[in-house]
Design a protein around this motif. Structure first.
Motif, PDB file in Angstrom:
ATOM      1  N   LYS A 165      49.273  74.107  41.892  1.00  0.00           N
ATOM      2  CA  LYS A 165      48.544  75.035  42.770  1.00  0.00           C
ATOM      3  C   LYS A 165      48.522  76.468  42.264  1.00  0.00           C
ATOM      4  CE  LYS A 165      49.030  72.767  47.277  1.00  0.00           C
ATOM      5  NZ  LYS A 165      49.674  72.856  48.609  1.00  0.00           N
ATOM      6  N   ASN A 166      49.688  76.948  41.799  1.00  0.00           N
ATOM      7  CA  ASN A 166      49.824  78.353  41.425  1.00  0.00           C
ATOM      8  C   ASN A 166      49.428  79.262  42.589  1.00  0.00           C
ATOM      9  OD1 ASN A 166      50.566  80.380  39.671  1.00  0.00           O
ATOM     10  ND2 ASN A 166      48.499  80.620  38.833  1.00  0.00           N
ATOM     11  N   ALA A 167      49.911  78.906  43.791  1.00  0.00           N
ATOM     12  CA  ALA A 167      49.528  79.612  45.014  1.00  0.00           C
ATOM     13  C   ALA A 167      50.594  80.633  45.407  1.00  0.00           C
ATOM     14  CB  ALA A 167      49.320  78.612  46.151  1.00  0.00           C
ATOM     15  N   VAL A 168      50.244  81.482  46.381  1.00  0.00           N
ATOM     16  CA  VAL A 168      51.175  82.490  46.899  1.00  0.00           C
ATOM     17  C   VAL A 168      52.412  81.790  47.464  1.00  0.00           C
ATOM     18  CG1 VAL A 168      51.506  84.261  48.649  1.00  0.00           C
ATOM     19  CG2 VAL A 168      49.336  84.123  47.420  1.00  0.00           C
ATOM     20  N   GLY A 169      53.579  82.323  47.148  1.00  0.00           N
ATOM     21  CA  GLY A 169      54.830  81.755  47.630  1.00  0.00           C
ATOM     22  C   GLY A 169      55.280  80.526  46.880  1.00  0.00           C
ATOM     23  N   GLN A 170      54.643  80.241  45.740  1.00  0.00           N
ATOM     24  CA  GLN A 170      54.945  79.006  45.007  1.00  0.00           C
ATOM     25  C   GLN A 170      56.405  78.923  44.578  1.00  0.00           C
ATOM     26  OE1 GLN A 170      53.758  78.431  40.845  1.00  0.00           O
ATOM     27  NE2 GLN A 170      52.640  76.613  41.497  1.00  0.00           N
ATOM     28  N   SER A 171      56.954  80.017  44.073  1.00  0.00           N
ATOM     29  CA  SER A 171      58.323  79.965  43.559  1.00  0.00           C
ATOM     30  C   SER A 171      59.310  79.578  44.656  1.00  0.00           C
ATOM     31  CB  SER A 171      58.717  81.313  42.939  1.00  0.00           C
ATOM     32  OG  SER A 171      58.660  82.344  43.903  1.00  0.00           O
ATOM     33  N   LEU A 172      59.104  80.100  45.865  1.00  0.00           N
ATOM     34  CA  LEU A 172      59.991  79.771  46.980  1.00  0.00           C
ATOM     35  C   LEU A 172      59.862  78.303  47.356  1.00  0.00           C
ATOM     36  CD1 LEU A 172      61.976  80.779  49.145  1.00  0.00           C
ATOM     37  CD2 LEU A 172      59.995  81.278  50.598  1.00  0.00           C
ATOM     38  N   VAL A 173      58.620  77.808  47.439  1.00  0.00           N
ATOM     39  CA  VAL A 173      58.385  76.410  47.799  1.00  0.00           C
ATOM     40  C   VAL A 173      59.002  75.483  46.758  1.00  0.00           C
ATOM     41  CG1 VAL A 173      56.612  74.639  48.147  1.00  0.00           C
ATOM     42  CG2 VAL A 173      56.299  76.916  49.119  1.00  0.00           C
ATOM     43  N   LEU A 174      58.791  75.775  45.477  1.00  0.00           N
ATOM     44  CA  LEU A 174      59.321  74.933  44.417  1.00  0.00           C
ATOM     45  C   LEU A 174      60.845  74.925  44.427  1.00  0.00           C
ATOM     46  CD1 LEU A 174      56.931  75.847  41.453  1.00  0.00           C
ATOM     47  CD2 LEU A 174      57.019  73.681  42.706  1.00  0.00           C
ATOM     48  N   ASP A 175      61.429  76.097  44.630  1.00  0.00           N
ATOM     49  CA  ASP A 175      62.884  76.190  44.658  1.00  0.00           C
ATOM     50  C   ASP A 175      63.460  75.298  45.749  1.00  0.00           C
ATOM     51  OD1 ASP A 175      65.379  77.684  43.745  1.00  0.00           O
ATOM     52  OD2 ASP A 175      65.413  78.107  45.885  1.00  0.00           O
ATOM     53  N   HIS A 176      62.879  75.342  46.944  1.00  0.00           N
ATOM     54  CA  HIS A 176      63.381  74.530  48.058  1.00  0.00           C
ATOM     55  C   HIS A 176      63.107  73.049  47.839  1.00  0.00           C
ATOM     56  CE1 HIS A 176      64.898  77.589  50.774  1.00  0.00           C
ATOM     57  NE2 HIS A 176      63.839  78.324  50.533  1.00  0.00           N
ATOM     58  N   LEU A 177      61.937  72.708  47.309  1.00  0.00           N
ATOM     59  CA  LEU A 177      61.623  71.302  47.067  1.00  0.00           C
ATOM     60  C   LEU A 177      62.588  70.673  46.070  1.00  0.00           C
ATOM     61  CD1 LEU A 177      57.703  71.164  46.891  1.00  0.00           C
ATOM     62  CD2 LEU A 177      59.184  70.000  48.545  1.00  0.00           C
ATOM     63  N   VAL A 178      62.877  71.391  44.990  1.00  0.00           N
ATOM     64  CA  VAL A 178      63.780  70.850  43.979  1.00  0.00           C
ATOM     65  C   VAL A 178      65.194  70.693  44.542  1.00  0.00           C
ATOM     66  CG1 VAL A 178      64.854  71.276  41.740  1.00  0.00           C
ATOM     67  CG2 VAL A 178      62.433  71.681  42.032  1.00  0.00           C
ATOM     68  N   GLN A 179      65.645  71.644  45.345  1.00  0.00           N
ATOM     69  CA  GLN A 179      66.981  71.527  45.918  1.00  0.00           C
ATOM     70  C   GLN A 179      67.057  70.385  46.933  1.00  0.00           C
ATOM     71  OE1 GLN A 179      69.432  74.847  46.813  1.00  0.00           O
ATOM     72  NE2 GLN A 179      68.253  76.268  45.570  1.00  0.00           N
ATOM     73  N   ILE A 180      65.986  70.192  47.715  1.00  0.00           N
ATOM     74  CA  ILE A 180      65.950  69.061  48.652  1.00  0.00           C
ATOM     75  C   ILE A 180      65.967  67.747  47.877  1.00  0.00           C
ATOM     76  CG2 ILE A 180      64.524  67.855  50.364  1.00  0.00           C
ATOM     77  CD1 ILE A 180      63.538  70.654  51.251  1.00  0.00           C
ATOM     78  N   LEU A 181      65.183  67.680  46.810  1.00  0.00           N
ATOM     79  CA  LEU A 181      65.167  66.486  45.972  1.00  0.00           C
ATOM     80  C   LEU A 181      66.562  66.228  45.397  1.00  0.00           C
ATOM     81  CD1 LEU A 181      63.235  64.340  44.767  1.00  0.00           C
ATOM     82  CD2 LEU A 181      62.875  65.874  42.842  1.00  0.00           C
ATOM     83  N   PHE A 182      67.229  67.275  44.964  1.00  0.00           N
ATOM     84  CA  PHE A 182      68.578  67.182  44.418  1.00  0.00           C
ATOM     85  C   PHE A 182      69.536  66.551  45.430  1.00  0.00           C
ATOM     86  CE2 PHE A 182      72.522  69.805  43.143  1.00  0.00           C
ATOM     87  CZ  PHE A 182      72.950  68.832  42.250  1.00  0.00           C
ATOM     88  N   VAL A 183      69.498  67.035  46.664  1.00  0.00           N
ATOM     89  CA  VAL A 183      70.391  66.504  47.705  1.00  0.00           C
ATOM     90  C   VAL A 183      70.106  65.025  47.961  1.00  0.00           C
ATOM     91  CG1 VAL A 183      71.019  66.635  50.150  1.00  0.00           C
ATOM     92  CG2 VAL A 183      70.780  68.735  48.814  1.00  0.00           C
ATOM     93  N   HIS A 184      68.830  64.645  48.018  1.00  0.00           N
ATOM     94  CA  HIS A 184      68.490  63.249  48.288  1.00  0.00           C
ATOM     95  C   HIS A 184      68.904  62.337  47.133  1.00  0.00           C
ATOM     96  CE1 HIS A 184      66.415  63.226  52.154  1.00  0.00           C
ATOM     97  NE2 HIS A 184      65.990  64.433  51.849  1.00  0.00           N
ATOM     98  N   VAL A 185      68.834  62.833  45.898  1.00  0.00           N
ATOM     99  CA  VAL A 185      69.300  62.037  44.761  1.00  0.00           C
ATOM    100  C   VAL A 185      70.817  61.855  44.842  1.00  0.00           C
ATOM    101  CG1 VAL A 185      69.582  61.990  42.256  1.00  0.00           C
ATOM    102  CG2 VAL A 185      67.398  62.641  43.239  1.00  0.00           C
ATOM    103  N   LEU A 186      71.547  62.906  45.219  1.00  0.00           N
ATOM    104  CA  LEU A 186      72.995  62.779  45.395  1.00  0.00           C
ATOM    105  C   LEU A 186      73.320  61.757  46.469  1.00  0.00           C
ATOM    106  CD1 LEU A 186      74.228  66.495  45.191  1.00  0.00           C
ATOM    107  CD2 LEU A 186      74.325  64.737  43.415  1.00  0.00           C
ATOM    108  N   ARG A 187      72.570  61.771  47.573  1.00  0.00           N
ATOM    109  CA  ARG A 187      72.790  60.789  48.637  1.00  0.00           C
ATOM    110  C   ARG A 187      72.564  59.372  48.117  1.00  0.00           C
ATOM    111  NH1 ARG A 187      69.351  63.209  53.743  1.00  0.00           N
ATOM    112  NH2 ARG A 187      70.803  64.848  54.411  1.00  0.00           N
ATOM    113  N   ALA A 188      71.464  59.193  47.410  1.00  0.00           N
ATOM    114  CA  ALA A 188      71.145  57.862  46.891  1.00  0.00           C
ATOM    115  C   ALA A 188      72.243  57.391  45.931  1.00  0.00           C
ATOM    116  CB  ALA A 188      69.787  57.886  46.183  1.00  0.00           C
TER     117      ALA A 188
END
Length: 321
Positions: A165-188
């Protein structure tokens, strides 16, 4: 729920101490034959296959086929390859990343790609990195057919779409998405049938996990072995033996180590006085806390805090030319 020293959930608490700094890699769109070599990396990389498939080859390990929807976590990995075929000509990933535009790296003609990979990496606060890094294998591979992968696949698709997208607020969204993904991988990973070692694997045990969660939820409580065994619905001897087998240390030593990890973090940030830390970590007096801290860390709380301040001041001193 939070305590004066941070989250009381074990995984959230550990990640909080790690102070992860997230960097998003370019999304990889590739067609034809290709192979990329990545250097060894300290800490953690995470990625997912949005569509297509490719090989992942860690030096010294058997090749792993990553299929569409798979997620992978690389922990302190040695040098490794991502490749369409095991005999494809190898180029360096760094040179491709440097040629990326608008967050996208391409191999082959646009519109003909047969794989799309996205991901990023975490750098952790070095003193606390062993909390997580030391209990995970070099590769955590969560396959698309894993029972909990439906949400992981959705997160990967969101991550891939956001990179484009390269949209406004992208860095914040990506940072949170990757950290959420990280937590779910740890759970799995923690829920695997061949339960991993360390406190992360023990969290999935109904008995030991209950005691771990209780300790993290109330780190200031003066826990006894009998209380923790009762929470786990086990005798004291059975609980102590099972805890040490799964976690690698005794229950009360684990509690002390966790308290001191929290204390070191608070002293580095200068967020609490030493007397406040003593109360927050379950000690009746500042002197009792200082004795425990010195035993674990090798310095008094004041010495540790002062050394941290000096190191920070040295970094911040401007250089005169």
């Amino acid at each position: 729920m939070t305590s004066p020293l941070g989250p009381t959930d074990p995984i959230a608490g550990a990640i909080g101490l790690l102070r992860p700094r997230t960097v998003i890699d370019p999304g990889l769109h590739a067609a034809g034959d290709w192979a990329l070599r990545f250097d060894a990396f300290a800490h953690v990389k995470i990625g997912g296959v949005v569509f297509g498939e490719c090989w992942l080859v860690l030096d010294g390990h058997d090749p792993v086929l990553l299929r569409e929807g798979d997620i992978y976590l690389l922990v302190n990995p040695p040098a490794y390859l991502l490749a369409s075929h095991l005999d494809a000509k190898v180029t360096t990933a760094q040179s491709l990343w440097e040629s990326a535009t608008d967050g996208v790296a391409r191999i082959g003609p646009e519109g003909k790609e047969d794989i799309y990979l996205c991901g990023g990496y975490f750098s952790f606060d070095e003193p606390n990195a062993p909390i997580l890094v030391d209990i995970l294998p070099h590769l955590v591979h969560v396959r698309a057919d894993h029972p909990g992968n439906r949400l992981l696949s959705y997160l990967t698709e969101l991550l891939g779409a956001e990179v484009k997208k390269n949209a406004v607020g992208q860095s914040l969204v990506l940072d949170h998405l990757v950290q959420i993904l990280f937590v779910h991988v740890l759970r799995a990973h923690a829920e695997r049938a061949d339960r991993p070692t360390g406190w992360l694997g023990a969290l999935s045990d109904n008995g030991i996990g209950a005691a771990l969660r209780a300790m993290h939820a109330d780190v200031a409580r003066r826990w006894t072995l009998q209380e923790l065994a009762g929470i786990s619905s086990m005798s004291r001897s059975a609980f102590a033996s099972s805890f040490k087998n799964q976690v690698g240390t005794t229950p009360l030593e684990y509690l002390i180590q966790w308290r001191m990890s929290l204390a070191r973090d608070a002293l580095r940030r200068d967020s609490h006085s030493i007397s406040e830390l003593a109360a927050a970590t379950g000690y009746e007096s500042e002197s009792a806390f200082s004795t425990a801290f010195r035993r674990v860390v090798g310095a008094s709380p004041k010495q540790f805090r002062d050394a941290t301040h000096r190191a920070r001041a040295d970094v911040d001193v401007p250089v005169r030319v």
